[in-house]
Structures are given as C-alpha cells and as structure tokens.
Design an enzyme around this catalytic site. Structure first.
Site, mmCIF file in Angstrom:
data_model
loop_
_atom_site.group_PDB
_atom_site.id
_atom_site.type_symbol
_atom_site.label_atom_id
_atom_site.label_comp_id
_atom_site.label_asym_id
_atom_site.label_seq_id
_atom_site.Cartn_x
_atom_site.Cartn_y
_atom_site.Cartn_z
ATOM 1 N N ASP A 71 17.171 -19.109 16.965
ATOM 2 C CA ASP A 71 15.964 -18.719 16.246
ATOM 3 C C ASP A 71 16.361 -18.581 14.789
ATOM 4 O O ASP A 71 17.445 -18.075 14.478
ATOM 5 C CB ASP A 71 15.399 -17.398 16.775
ATOM 6 C CG ASP A 71 13.988 -17.175 16.246
ATOM 7 O OD1 ASP A 71 13.188 -18.133 16.274
ATOM 8 O OD2 ASP A 71 13.678 -16.068 15.780
ATOM 9 N N LYS A 177 24.167 -29.924 3.601
ATOM 10 C CA LYS A 177 23.363 -28.819 4.165
ATOM 11 C C LYS A 177 24.030 -28.265 5.430
ATOM 12 O O LYS A 177 24.147 -27.050 5.586
ATOM 13 C CB LYS A 177 21.943 -29.313 4.449
ATOM 14 C CG LYS A 177 21.098 -28.348 5.268
ATOM 15 C CD LYS A 177 19.914 -27.777 4.560
ATOM 16 C CE LYS A 177 19.220 -26.723 5.399
ATOM 17 N NZ LYS A 177 18.081 -27.203 6.145
HETATM 18 P P1 IMP Z 1 12.845 -22.251 14.492
HETATM 19 O O1 IMP Z 1 14.068 -21.446 14.576
HETATM 20 O O2 IMP Z 1 13.050 -23.676 14.836
HETATM 21 O O3 IMP Z 1 11.699 -21.618 15.206
HETATM 22 O O4 IMP Z 1 12.450 -22.308 12.955
HETATM 23 C C1 IMP Z 1 11.732 -21.306 12.338
HETATM 24 C C2 IMP Z 1 11.172 -21.718 11.019
HETATM 25 O O5 IMP Z 1 12.050 -21.249 10.009
HETATM 26 C C3 IMP Z 1 11.043 -23.202 10.753
HETATM 27 O O6 IMP Z 1 9.836 -23.688 11.247
HETATM 28 C C4 IMP Z 1 11.070 -23.225 9.236
HETATM 29 O O7 IMP Z 1 9.833 -22.831 8.730
HETATM 30 C C5 IMP Z 1 12.052 -22.132 8.915
HETATM 31 N N1 IMP Z 1 13.424 -22.661 8.787
HETATM 32 C C6 IMP Z 1 14.482 -22.415 9.612
HETATM 33 N N2 IMP Z 1 15.582 -23.070 9.187
HETATM 34 C C7 IMP Z 1 15.207 -23.747 8.078
HETATM 35 C C8 IMP Z 1 15.912 -24.625 7.196
HETATM 36 O O8 IMP Z 1 17.109 -24.950 7.358
HETATM 37 N N3 IMP Z 1 15.186 -25.142 6.184
HETATM 38 C C9 IMP Z 1 13.882 -24.845 5.992
HETATM 39 N N4 IMP Z 1 13.188 -24.057 6.767
HETATM 40 C C10 IMP Z 1 13.837 -23.481 7.816
#
Ligand code: IMP
Length: 205
Positions: A71, A177
């Site tokens: 997450d 990155k």
């Molecule tokens: P999840 O962990 O895939 O649910 O991601 C959560 C949200 O955090 C994503 O939809 C993005 O909005 C944001 N996010 C997480 N990691 C990144 C990153 O490396 N770059 C940009 N946004 C991020």
C-alpha cells in the site's frame, strides 16, 4: 522451485518490478490473477501498514504459500500528511491526476519551499501460511514543486520533486525512480527478510 509467492495485485507494472527485485529467490512469483484469486478487498486501515496487511491476509485466506501486498501514497506535511492512505481515492478515483495535482498545487500556492516537504510511502506486508507476518515500510523524501513537470511515472509524480535530482519523479527514468523510490526500497527490504526464510540462488537487485 520451492515456495510460491503471490503478490496481491493485478497491476502489471508492480508485477514486473517485484519480479525484477525478487529475481534469484527460490520461489515461483504469481500475481493474484495467475494464482486464480479474484477478491474485492476493502482497504479501511488507518495506516499504509494496516492496509498492506489487510490485503495480504485477505489473499492468504484463499491461497497456499507466501502472500505479499503493498500500500502506498503521498504525504504532504503542510496538509497534515494528506492525501496519505486516501491517495488513490483523493477527489474520487475517476478524477484525473492532472486535476488532483493542480488542486494540491493550489492548496500550497503561497507556501514557501521549506514548508512544502512531502514523501511517498510504501508498506509491503508478507503473510506466511502459518499466519506469521512482517511489514516493511520505506519512504522517499521530497517536496511539492511549484508546477507539474515530466511525462514519466504516474499519479502524483509530476508534482513530487526530489532534491537529489532537482526535478520531479516524473522526469526520472524508470531505473532512476526504482533506485530511490519508496516501493523499490520496501521491496528490497522484503527481499532481505524473505532470504532469511527461504532459499536464494541469484544476486540481490
Ligand atoms: P496503491 O498503493 O497502488 O493503492 O497506490 C496508491 C496511490 O498512491 C496511487 O494511486 C497514487 O495516487 C499514489 N502513489 C503511490 N506511489 C506513487 C508513485 O510512485 N508515484 C506517484 N503516485 C504514487
């Protein structure tokens, strides 16, 4: 091939990254779909760690082997660490990131650089078949720039700047990155923990 590791995601980019970082570990690495699991998991934790564990435990209830789940999100200090665990849901899942990013820039319009500090956070949970679990949490520190820049990456990358490179993370190559990112660091920390518990054959990424 020894263990089976299931990563609780359907996201192809995350699967590629996890396969790269876990390469050489003596295990078969599967996405949720490849493991034949389809679940709609309610991520109602208050922290990244809780949400990663909620996802991993939900999938572990349906699968054999080790389950990993992540997450992640963006914390902006000036906004009391919002959007935080709501990063994906901030302003609605269907709102474009162009709009979300502009809204965040507007909130910080008169805020000087030293008070624009922010971080991406990633928690990765691992749950074993006997119920044992651990969570690795890592961050990448940066600040919210004055304008969006860059075409790489996704989500909040165009407004998140890192001092080390003096540009947004959307201006970095995928390799740059992954090297500095919250997710790359958390996955490498998980690899180290997994190596203590299961066999390894290759070199760490
Ligand atoms: P999840 O962990 O895939 O649910 O991601 C959560 C949200 O955090 C994503 O939809 C993005 O909005 C944001 N996010 C997480 N990691 C990144 C990153 O490396 N770059 C940009 N946004 C991020």
């Amino acid at each position: 091939m020894g263990e089976k590791i299931i990563f609780a995601t359907g996201n192809k980019d995350k699967m590629r990254e996890i396969r790269e970082i876990l390469s050489g570990i003596d295990a078969e690495i599967l996405s949720m779909g490849e493991a034949g699991i389809s679940l709609d998991i309610k991520e109602d934790g208050q922290t990244f760690e809780e949400n990663a564990l909620i996802k991993a435990r939900a999938v572990a209830g349906q699968a054999d082997g080790i389950v990993l789940a992540d997450d992640s999100g963006l914390e902006i200090d000036y906004l009391d660490r919002q959007p935080g665990v709501y990063s994906a849901r901030f302003m609605g899942e269907d709102t474009s990131y162009e709009v979300k990013n502009q809204a965040l820039l507007d909130c910080l319009a008169v805020v000087p650089k030293e008070r624009r500090t922010a971080r991406f956070v990633c928690a990765v949970a691992a749950v074993f078949s006997d119920g044992e679990a651990f969570v690795c949490r890592e961050t990448v520190e940066g600040y919210i720039g004055e304008r969006p820049a860059g075409e790489n990456g996704f989500g909040y990358d165009p407004i998140f700047y890192v001092e080390e490179y003096g540009c947004s993370t959307a201006e970095l190559t995928r390799e740059q990155k992954n090297e500095i990112s919250h997710r790359g660091k958390a996955l490498r920390a998980v690899r180290k923990e997994l190596e203590k518990r299961i066999g390894q054959g290759g070199s760490a990424v």
